[in-house]
Design a protein around this motif. Sequence first.
Motif, PDB file in Angstrom:
ATOM      1  N   TYR A 257       0.823  -1.207   0.000  1.00 53.57           N
ATOM      2  CA  TYR A 257       0.000   0.000   0.000  1.00 53.57           C
ATOM      3  C   TYR A 257       0.856   1.255   0.000  1.00 53.57           C
ATOM      4  O   TYR A 257       0.437   2.316  -0.478  1.00 53.57           O
ATOM      5  N   LEU A 258       2.048   1.172   0.596  1.00 55.40           N
ATOM      6  CA  LEU A 258       2.898   2.349   0.718  1.00 55.40           C
ATOM      7  C   LEU A 258       3.678   2.655  -0.553  1.00 55.40           C
ATOM      8  O   LEU A 258       4.268   3.725  -0.681  1.00 55.40           O
ATOM      9  N   VAL A 259       3.696   1.728  -1.504  1.00 54.66           N
ATOM     10  CA  VAL A 259       4.501   1.912  -2.708  1.00 54.66           C
ATOM     11  C   VAL A 259       3.975   3.042  -3.596  1.00 54.66           C
ATOM     12  O   VAL A 259       4.743   3.941  -3.979  1.00 54.66           O
ATOM     13  N   PRO A 260       2.673   3.061  -3.984  1.00 61.74           N
ATOM     14  CA  PRO A 260       2.201   4.167  -4.836  1.00 61.74           C
ATOM     15  C   PRO A 260       2.366   5.553  -4.203  1.00 61.74           C
ATOM     16  O   PRO A 260       2.797   6.484  -4.894  1.00 61.74           O
ATOM     17  N   PRO A 261       2.044   5.746  -2.907  1.00 64.77           N
ATOM     18  CA  PRO A 261       2.293   7.071  -2.330  1.00 64.77           C
ATOM     19  C   PRO A 261       3.768   7.453  -2.350  1.00 64.77           C
ATOM     20  O   PRO A 261       4.113   8.611  -2.618  1.00 64.77           O
ATOM     21  N   THR A 262       4.649   6.493  -2.060  1.00 62.97           N
ATOM     22  CA  THR A 262       6.079   6.777  -2.094  1.00 62.97           C
ATOM     23  C   THR A 262       6.529   7.114  -3.510  1.00 62.97           C
ATOM     24  O   THR A 262       7.355   8.026  -3.721  1.00 62.97           O
ATOM     25  N   THR A 263       5.995   6.413  -4.493  1.00 62.15           N
ATOM     26  CA  THR A 263       6.311   6.708  -5.880  1.00 62.15           C
ATOM     27  C   THR A 263       5.853   8.108  -6.256  1.00 62.15           C
ATOM     28  O   THR A 263       6.544   8.827  -6.997  1.00 62.15           O
ATOM     29  N   ALA A 264       4.680   8.516  -5.747  1.00 61.88           N
ATOM     30  CA  ALA A 264       4.176   9.864  -6.036  1.00 61.88           C
ATOM     31  C   ALA A 264       5.136  10.926  -5.511  1.00 61.88           C
ATOM     32  O   ALA A 264       5.396  11.940  -6.177  1.00 61.88           O
TER      33      ALA A 264
END
Length: 304
Positions: A257-264
């Motif tokens: 779940y934390l991957v897309p926000p971190t990518t953003a």
Amino acid sequence: MTDRDTSALIRWMPAVFVLIWATGFIVARYGMPHAPPFTFLLIRYLLSIVCFGVWIAIARVRWPQTGMEWIHLGVTGALMHGGYLGGVWAAVKGGMGSGLSALIVGIQPVLTAIWLSATGTAMSRVSARQWLGLLLGFAGLVLVVWRKLTQGQAGDHVTLVNFSWAVFALLCITAGTLYQKRFVKPCDVRTANTVQLLAAALVTAPLALLEPEAFRWNAQSAGAMAWSVLGLTLGGSSLLYLLIQRGAAASVTSLMYLVPPTTAVMAWLLFGEPITLTTVIGIAVTAFGVALVVRPAAVSSLGR
């Protein structure tokens, strides 16, 4: 290394994993315009096998001892490397935006939790608190990628083909995680990853041979390949293997779940892509949801 140093290293493993794994879409942005997906991945697997092979030879690491160990590692490699990465890269290459592909693959924690609850797996049952965390994490993920989904970009479109590839990637990473947790016995991460990559290369090679597009080597594609091998495969995949072995399946997959926000955030720093208030709220909700899921597992598994 003291027990305190080892404990601190284990505590930092999830954060490091998320940071490394989040660079996957950044690498795709750099490298995908210059290479067909399966050819890129096949070269990545082969180079990674060479790197692991040298490491194994120097360290004289023990290989899996039984045929069943090789088979189980091969199945997880075909699913978690060949299927998951192949599906994501094929979907992006086919025109699907990173936001939508991240959202589809981001369903994995909920899918994993549903499976564990349905099967009643001992030591892996999902509590009410963890269910709340899973749902909050997914809600935050939707907020993070919502702008990309609603506004879109040039060439960002959904077809039956690229949507099918993304769903295929979701099913592969979910099945591979559950299979590894159930059947793969703890062994050296270097030899385990090498066996997994061999299986991934075997299933990817036929698809790479069918691609008409040529691989164009330049600074961007070479840089993307270097980080894919050294950072994502040798680093990220090794950490994922260790985390699955040490933690409950639902807790480990919730880290996705934390991957897309971190990518953003990375895209904002590297490419100047705007981060809206909705994105900030989504990141906060996602982080809180993951905290609800991971905390119980951290006490019983990761922290011991």
